[in-house]
Design an enzyme around this catalytic site. Structure first.
Site, PDB file in Angstrom:
ATOM      1  N   GLU A  95     -14.564   6.623  -6.186  1.00  0.00           N
ATOM      2  CA  GLU A  95     -13.399   7.144  -5.474  1.00  0.00           C
ATOM      3  C   GLU A  95     -12.098   6.668  -6.096  1.00  0.00           C
ATOM      4  O   GLU A  95     -12.030   5.581  -6.668  1.00  0.00           O
ATOM      5  CB  GLU A  95     -13.441   6.671  -4.009  1.00  0.00           C
ATOM      6  CG  GLU A  95     -14.538   7.366  -3.226  1.00  0.00           C
ATOM      7  CD  GLU A  95     -14.669   6.848  -1.801  1.00  0.00           C
ATOM      8  OE1 GLU A  95     -15.494   7.396  -1.070  1.00  0.00           O
ATOM      9  OE2 GLU A  95     -13.963   5.896  -1.425  1.00  0.00           O
ATOM     10  N   CYS A 108      -4.731   4.548  -7.294  1.00  0.00           N
ATOM     11  CA  CYS A 108      -5.651   3.407  -7.233  1.00  0.00           C
ATOM     12  C   CYS A 108      -6.976   3.894  -7.808  1.00  0.00           C
ATOM     13  O   CYS A 108      -7.574   4.831  -7.269  1.00  0.00           O
ATOM     14  CB  CYS A 108      -5.788   2.960  -5.779  1.00  0.00           C
ATOM     15  SG  CYS A 108      -7.007   1.663  -5.555  1.00  0.00           S
ATOM     16  N   CYS A 115     -20.240  -2.441  -6.943  1.00  0.00           N
ATOM     17  CA  CYS A 115     -19.739  -3.740  -7.403  1.00  0.00           C
ATOM     18  C   CYS A 115     -20.795  -4.799  -7.117  1.00  0.00           C
ATOM     19  O   CYS A 115     -21.433  -4.774  -6.058  1.00  0.00           O
ATOM     20  CB  CYS A 115     -18.436  -4.097  -6.678  1.00  0.00           C
ATOM     21  SG  CYS A 115     -17.743  -5.679  -7.238  1.00  0.00           S
ATOM     22  N   CYS A 119     -18.293  -9.185  -1.911  1.00  0.00           N
ATOM     23  CA  CYS A 119     -17.353  -9.792  -0.956  1.00  0.00           C
ATOM     24  C   CYS A 119     -17.696  -9.269   0.439  1.00  0.00           C
ATOM     25  O   CYS A 119     -17.938  -8.071   0.620  1.00  0.00           O
ATOM     26  CB  CYS A 119     -15.908  -9.448  -1.319  1.00  0.00           C
ATOM     27  SG  CYS A 119     -15.459  -9.995  -2.974  1.00  0.00           S
ATOM     28  N   CYS A 122     -15.920  -6.113   2.184  1.00  0.00           N
ATOM     29  CA  CYS A 122     -15.620  -4.946   1.353  1.00  0.00           C
ATOM     30  C   CYS A 122     -16.752  -3.925   1.383  1.00  0.00           C
ATOM     31  O   CYS A 122     -17.928  -4.271   1.176  1.00  0.00           O
ATOM     32  CB  CYS A 122     -15.385  -5.434  -0.080  1.00  0.00           C
ATOM     33  SG  CYS A 122     -15.256  -4.107  -1.279  1.00  0.00           S
ATOM     34  N   CYS A 340      -7.625  -0.224   1.622  1.00  0.00           N
ATOM     35  CA  CYS A 340      -8.150  -1.329   0.839  1.00  0.00           C
ATOM     36  C   CYS A 340      -9.485  -1.835   1.388  1.00  0.00           C
ATOM     37  O   CYS A 340      -9.602  -2.120   2.568  1.00  0.00           O
ATOM     38  CB  CYS A 340      -7.111  -2.448   0.916  1.00  0.00           C
ATOM     39  SG  CYS A 340      -7.117  -3.447  -0.525  1.00  0.00           S
TER      40      CYS A 340
HETATM   41 FE1  SF4 Z   1     -16.163  -6.014  -5.612  1.00  0.00          FE
HETATM   42 FE2  SF4 Z   1     -15.176  -5.343  -3.228  1.00  0.00          FE
HETATM   43 FE3  SF4 Z   1     -15.154  -7.901  -3.994  1.00  0.00          FE
HETATM   44 FE4  SF4 Z   1     -13.508  -6.077  -5.187  1.00  0.00          FE
HETATM   45  S1  SF4 Z   1     -13.454  -6.769  -3.044  1.00  0.00           S
HETATM   46  S2  SF4 Z   1     -14.759  -7.663  -6.194  1.00  0.00           S
HETATM   47  S3  SF4 Z   1     -14.838  -4.242  -5.156  1.00  0.00           S
HETATM   48  S4  SF4 Z   1     -16.994  -6.625  -3.620  1.00  0.00           S
END
Ligand code: SF4
Length: 349
Positions: A95, A108, A115, A119, A122, A340
């Site tokens: 995206e 963005c 990923c 985190c 996220c 975000c």
């Molecule tokens: Fe990966 Fe999300 Fe952490 Fe960014 S915030 S490094 S996209 S897990």
């Protein structure tokens, strides 16, 4: 030759294209024409390259692939933010988000499919990692959003942030090459000052950026200034601690002289107390920074919540009283899950 084995044309340098043309008895200036189609004119296929003869185009199709990121679904938020779902050649999706504001239009963009860093707050982190984006796939996001900026806001794309899906510094080569093509006179000719790469903080790669003499802006997605808390919610911090990141950023600043951006999402009762603000202020004393405080948006399957307005104000005032440069980034595109931490490559019906 099997299609899967063919190199992607946009992974070739101009020199390599010139060698291919010479080997195929074509004039060297044809290589320049092709290169111009790839980057300056941002063509999406060999068929568009109308000043190359049909036999040359056929030879190119025979020898190379041309993998693109195609906009599959586009949705517009009530606040004007646009989310684009890109489909890749292998049916993966990423995206991008186009954000209009008073004086700028910011794209963005994503650097990876999913990923690996997980985190806890996220949505992308919940997907796991599939693969790095190729140079051309990153570039296509930019050219698509540049077109959408003109169509929707009658103004040019002014800024690019590598803050979409993925950790840009884990796709180092392609991210840096994409910036080269976005900024080069042979590409889109944008100023590197208008580009920001946001990292979760990988000390080794930050030092590499410094040694490579990059000219774009660097942002650290810090979010927690307490090392133990950061490790609990951002597992990459266990091996890449705040003291190590601090040392790498000091090195980066000593080499580039640049001011850093520190990104800090406020989460209710997780990192929004005045003692958290004090730790953040201490961290920021190490180098010149501006701090971007970001409003959080709920992500499915997490128990993170947005800080309330009063705590947010107190947090920001605490930093401002320390003479720090602080911006509040209000959440955009909430109604289309474009904010975000919300990018998850989901269908955007
Ligand atoms: Fe990966 Fe999300 Fe952490 Fe960014 S915030 S490094 S996209 S897990």
């Amino acid at each position: 030759m099997l299609t899967a084995e063919k190199p992607d044309i946009r992974n070739l340098s101009l020199d390599e294209i010139q060698i291919f043309f010479t080997q195929n008895n074509e004039k060297p200036f044809r290589a320049r024409q092709l290169y111009e189609w790839l980057w300056k004119k941002a063509a999406g296929s060999f068929d568009q390259m109308t000043n190359l003869s049909k036999p040359i185009r056929e030879k190119l199709i025979e020898n190379f692939t041309f993998h693109t990121a195609k906009p599959d679904k586009i949705v517009k938020s009530s606040d004007g933010t646009i989310k684009i779902l890109f489909r890749l050649f292998d049916d993966n999706q990423v995206e991008g988000v186009l954000i209009p504001s008073k004086n700028r239009v910011t794209a963005c963009i994503s650097s990876q499919v999913g990923c690996a860093l997980g985190c806890k707050f996220c949505a992308t982190g919940q997907l796991g990692f599939t693969r790095n984006l190729h140079l051309g796939e990153i570039f296509d996001q930019v050219t698509t959003m540049a077109r959408l900026a003109v169509e929707n806001y009658q103004t040019s794309l002014s800024h690019i942030v590598y803050m979409g899906m993925g950790e840009p510094l884990l796709n180092y080569t392609n991210v840096l090459k994409s910036i080269e093509m976005i900024t080069s006179a042979n590409g889109l000719g944008m100023s590197p000052q208008r580009i920001t790469v946001s990292t979760v903080g990988l000390p080794k790669m930050i030092k590499q950026l410094a040694d490579d003499g990059v000219k774009f802006n660097l942002a650290l997605s810090l979010h927690f200034a307490d090392n133990m808390k950061r490790s609990a919610f951002m597992p990459i911090n266990i091996q890449n601690t705040i003291p190590q990141i601090t040392e790498a950023l000091k090195y980066y600043h000593s080499k580039t002289g640049d001011r850093l951006s520190i990104e800090y999402i406020l989460f209710n009762n997780r990192n929004d107390s005045l003692s958290d603000a004090r730790l953040l202020a201490e961290f920021c004393r190490n180098f010149p920074v501006k701090v971007n405080i970001i409003e959080y948006n709920m992500v499915k399957n997490t128990d993170f919540q947005k800080t309330d307005e009063a705590k947010q104000t107190a947090f920001i005032e605490f930093l401002e009283n320390k003479n720090m440069v602080v911006n509040l980034r209000r959440s955009r595109g909430k109604d289309i899950a474009a904010a975000c931490g919300q990018l998850a490559g989901e269908s955007v019906e």
